[in-house]
Write an enzyme that holds these catalytic residues in place. Structure first.
Site, mmCIF file in Angstrom:
data_model
loop_
_atom_site.group_PDB
_atom_site.id
_atom_site.type_symbol
_atom_site.label_atom_id
_atom_site.label_comp_id
_atom_site.label_asym_id
_atom_site.label_seq_id
_atom_site.Cartn_x
_atom_site.Cartn_y
_atom_site.Cartn_z
ATOM 1 N N SER A 106 0.855 -1.195 0.000
ATOM 2 C CA SER A 106 0.000 0.000 0.000
ATOM 3 C C SER A 106 0.883 1.235 0.000
ATOM 4 C CB SER A 106 -0.868 0.039 1.267
ATOM 5 O OG SER A 106 -0.104 0.507 2.374
ATOM 6 N N ASP A 107 0.294 2.384 -0.263
ATOM 7 C CA ASP A 107 1.025 3.621 -0.039
ATOM 8 C C ASP A 107 0.948 3.955 1.465
ATOM 9 O OD1 ASP A 107 2.565 5.860 -0.380
ATOM 10 O OD2 ASP A 107 1.529 6.559 -2.170
ATOM 11 N N TYR A 108 1.624 5.004 1.820
ATOM 12 C CA TYR A 108 1.877 5.424 3.204
ATOM 13 C C TYR A 108 0.568 5.596 3.994
ATOM 14 C CZ TYR A 108 4.946 8.263 6.326
ATOM 15 O OH TYR A 108 5.698 8.793 7.346
#
Ligand code: BGC
Length: 800
Positions: A313-315
């Protein structure tokens, strides 16, 4: 995420979470350097079903066996731990080490420094199963040797060269123990308001695909367990570059055919090049957040493209599913993301909180995964698949056999003469000459300058600013105070001022900034302009270096006004007002709206050219190198033209300046200020109409030749660009689309014939159902060195 953003996030923990107590097919991503990528690459292959070809079957079997054996020994909590990525903790990483020792995390981001990394790895190896961690970082355009920012790299139209940048970056980062980069960003964008265009390759899927594949190969080689290689990440999947109104993190809404034809090809090309991992994007696509989007992450990525690597996932994006209003709570967010196909949750640590001053984790997988499993909302098969991808990534990266990949003295790998030479070569090729006319009364163009010019005034806030010259996305851990030490400092940055002094050692070179980008000035005061004008009056020529401070582009840096910031136009006018010759050098992270510079006698787009940028700018200014960069993104005349790209669809009322009721504006032409593919040289070129060799067909390949001649009197370089258009199709096709390109260097008067191989992947397109089709035509094919309308003479053909 830049250090600055990380710091900002750190200051503001905004969520509840207590300390989180803290793959059906393994299509292995060791790969396969498919056919050698050259400047003439023909990417954008057709969609393929089923798993892609992989490493040797024996390698796969051996890794599968080990992974399965490990999974059989893992508890549910240990499995969710492997899916959790954590960052440094503010307690000198004591918590991070404890998490690693407990086996509660599987990977780490943003931790730099070999000793820090080794300490956390040591703790992980003491965990019950001793599974090593893998350490990751945004290594975007360099680690210690900083290369031009990605949009500058793309301006080279030289994928092979760009691949060398990434190979050097991998040398430098792996020496510190970092085996996984979150790059390349391959998001296509037609909206320069979006600050992240600096991180990508521009607006075109064909060029973007070639650059994407080259970057993956540069980082990974054909075996990223090798000492100087690292795993690459394709990001941000998908269509992250098309946020409504260019506003960061905003909604994306687009048709299936636009998604498949214009936005997905670079992700696909990077998958085909063997990228180890894919990062899902923050945005929603057609109403579904991409962190929870099975259409993208499972149907397209796994089932259609056969991607066998790991997804991340992104941050903090998994827990943001709740913020979207898409997940009802953290547990629901974990379920949605994991079952959609996000294997690893980038769950980062925020600052200290609570009475015990504990770091806050934003994880959802580790906290809620086990209960989701117990209630049947996540199945053991789904969990094991995700874990399998993570463990396989670690085997492929060599973490089990060599958990401490850093070397004793990593700095020996940094800023080596070879890396600096690569950086200079890329920067040389990336600089785009936008204007070059004769100064008043002169019979030759302003550029190149003579090295025997006796006096040169250097002006402008970015002429001697070593930190901004690097652009955004300087990696965490990079010591900007060393950068600020300037030339000869530990990071060897050469500013434009330094470069000019070196290139013209006998000239009297003065420096008068006019204004600076500092917290107290930011170029909104004109008080220094008189001094700049005085310096310009006293010199034979003035070089004015202006643009955007680095913080104006990159993540979370959208702008609604993309003109030259603050008073810099007035500074240029102050210099122009002297009547003396001058050159403007731009450093910026996006196409700017600069109609007022259209008549500047000489205008160079240098982007942020990196460590050796000043040498490269001087190479171009003094003609040591012929400018050969070409724009990978259109420069609009004003923001009202955005979104803008050369490959737009036809209309039933095409532009006609004499007919009001055609597709146009009342106040500005349709064309951009500077077109995609445009860039001048110090010499001139002619390019023939393409000649078809063989018979174009729906299934086979055929060759196309075009002859380029250097018609001028000095050696130079150009990029032959092959454009295609098709009529009578089931859905409209772009007025032109790039289907081949080749960089060529020629002596004066020399000619060369370049050959392109085209096939169905070039002739076909994705229809409204997302299916790839090749239709009969008629096709028009032409070659030129810009996408500007009217460039090149077309050849026509049909396919049976
Ligand atoms: C960015 C990613 C980056 C990640 C880790 C995010 O904010 O969108 O591109 O890889 O942070 O730094």
């Amino acid at each position: 995420m830049s250090e600055r953003i990380a710091a900002a996030v750190w200051e503001k923990p905004r969520r509840r979470f207590g300390l989180g107590a803290v793959l059906a097919v393994i299509g292995i991503a060791v790969v396969l350097l498919v056919s050698g990528l050259s400047g003439s690459s023909n990417a954008a292959p057709a969609r393929r079903r089923g798993p892609k070809p992989t490493a040797t079957a024996a390698q796969q079997r051996s890794i599968n066996t080990k992974v399965n054996a490990l999974i059989a020994r893992m508890s549910v909590q240990q499995k969710f731990g492997q899916l959790t990525m954590a960052g440094p903790t503010p307690d000198n990483n004591v918590t991070l080490e404890n998490e690693a020792r407990a086996g509660d995390i599987g990977s780490v981001l943003d931790l730099t420094g070999r000793d820090n990394i080794d300490a956390v790895q040591k703790a992980a190896l003491q965990s019950p199963l001793g599974i090593p961690l893998i350490f990751s970082l945004d290594v975007i355009h360099g680690y210690r040797t900083m290369f031009p920012v990605p949009i500058g790299e793309a301006s080279t139209w030289d994928p092979k060269q760009v691949g060398q940048d990434e190979s050097a970056s991998a040398d430098e980062a792996t020496a510190d123990g970092i085996k996984w980069t979150f790059n390349p960003m391959v998001d296509i964008s037609r909206d320069p308001r979006w600050g992240r265009v600096v991180e990508g390759a521009g607006e075109d899927p064909f060029l973007g695909s070639a650059i994407a594949a080259a970057k993956v190969r540069g980082y990974q080689g054909n075996d990223f367990s090798a000492p100087h290689k690292m795993a690459a990440t394709i990001k941000h999947f998908g269509a992250y570059g098309a946020p409504v109104a260019g506003r960061e993190y905003n909604t994306v809404d687009m048709s299936t055919q636009q998604l498949f034809n214009d936005y997905l090809p670079p992700y696909k090309a990077a998958v085909d090049a063997g990228a180890a991992t894919v990062m899902s994007s923050f945005n929603s696509l057609n109403g579904v957040p991409n962190t929870a989007n099975p259409y993208l992450l499972t149907q397209i990525l796994r089932d259609e493209w056969g991607f066998g690597g790991a997804t991340v996932s992104d941050y903090q994006a998994v827990q943001e599913l709740e913020e979207f209003g898409y997940a009802s709570d953290g547990a629901d967010a974990a379920r949605l993301a994991l079952t959609a196909g996000v294997n690893i949750e980038m769950a980062v640590t925020l600052g200290p909180t609570g009475p015990a001053n504990n770091p806050v984790y934003n994880d959802t997988y580790y906290q809620y995964g086990p209960s989701m499993l117990r209630s049947g909302k996540i199945t053991m098969t789904q969990l094991n698949d995700a874990v399998r991808h993570v463990l396989t990534l670690k085997y492929l990266a060599g973490m089990f056999s060599n958990p401490y990949p850093g070397i004793a003295n990593p700095s020996t790998e940094w800023l080596t003469p070879q890396h600096l030479a690569t950086a200079r070569q890329t920067a040389d090729e990336s600089i785009v000459l936008l204007n070059n006319s004769n100064p008043p009364g002169a019979s030759t163009p302003t550029l190149p300058l003579s090295t025997s010019t006796s006096s040169i005034a250097v002006v402008g806030p970015l002429a001697d600013d070593p930190v901004d010259q690097l652009g955004p996305d300087v990696p965490i851990g990079y010591d900007t105070s060393a950068a600020a030490a300037g030339s000869g400092g530990s990071d060897k940055i050469v500013t434009v001022l330094d470069g000019i002094k070196k290139a013209a050692p006998n000239a009297n070179v003065t420096y008068t900034p006019g204004c600076t980008f500092t917290p107290t000035d930011t170029c909104n005061s004109t008080s220094g302009f008189a001094a700049a004008a005085t310096a310009a009056s006293a010199a034979d020529v003035t070089v004015v270096v202006v643009g955007e401070p680095a913080s104006d582009s990159g993540e979370a840096s959208s702008r609604s006004d993309i003109s030259l910031p603050e008073q810099q136009d007035a500074l240029i006018q102050a210099v122009a007002g002297t009547g003396k010759p001058y050159v403007v050098v731009l450093m910026n992270g996006r196409p700017l709206t600069i109609p007022e510079l259209a008549s500047t006698p000489a205008l160079l787009e240098a982007w942020y050219p990196g460590t050796t940028g000043g040498d490269a700018v001087a190479d171009i200014l003094f003609g040591k190198v012929d400018p050969s960069g070409k724009l990978p993104m259109s420069f609009p005349r004003n923001v009202g033209q955005i979104p803008i790209s050369y490959n737009e669809l036809p209309t039933g009322r095409p532009y006609d300046p004499n007919n009001k009721y055609t597709s146009k504006y009342l106040d500005v032409p349709n064309t951009p200020q500077y077109a995609f593919g445009y860039g001048l040289s110090y010499t001139t070129f002619s390019i023939s109409s393409p000649r078809i060799v063989g018979t174009p067909s729906r299934t086979g390949t055929f060759r196309v030749n075009a002859t380029i001649t250097n018609t001028g009197s000095m050696a130079g370089a150009d990029v032959v660009q092959l454009y295609l258009h098709e009529d009578d199709t089931s859905i409209l096709q772009p007025v032109e689309k790039l289907e081949g390109f080749k960089r060529v260097s020629l002596a004066a008067k020399q000619s060369k014939t370049v050959t392109f191989t085209l096939g169905p992947q070039n002739l076909g397109f994705y229809n409204a159902e997302g299916r790839f089709v090749v239709e009969p035509g008629p096709f028009k094919l032409w070659a030129g060195d810009s996408s500007a309308v009217g460039t090149g003479t077309p050849t026509t053909f049909t396919v049976g």
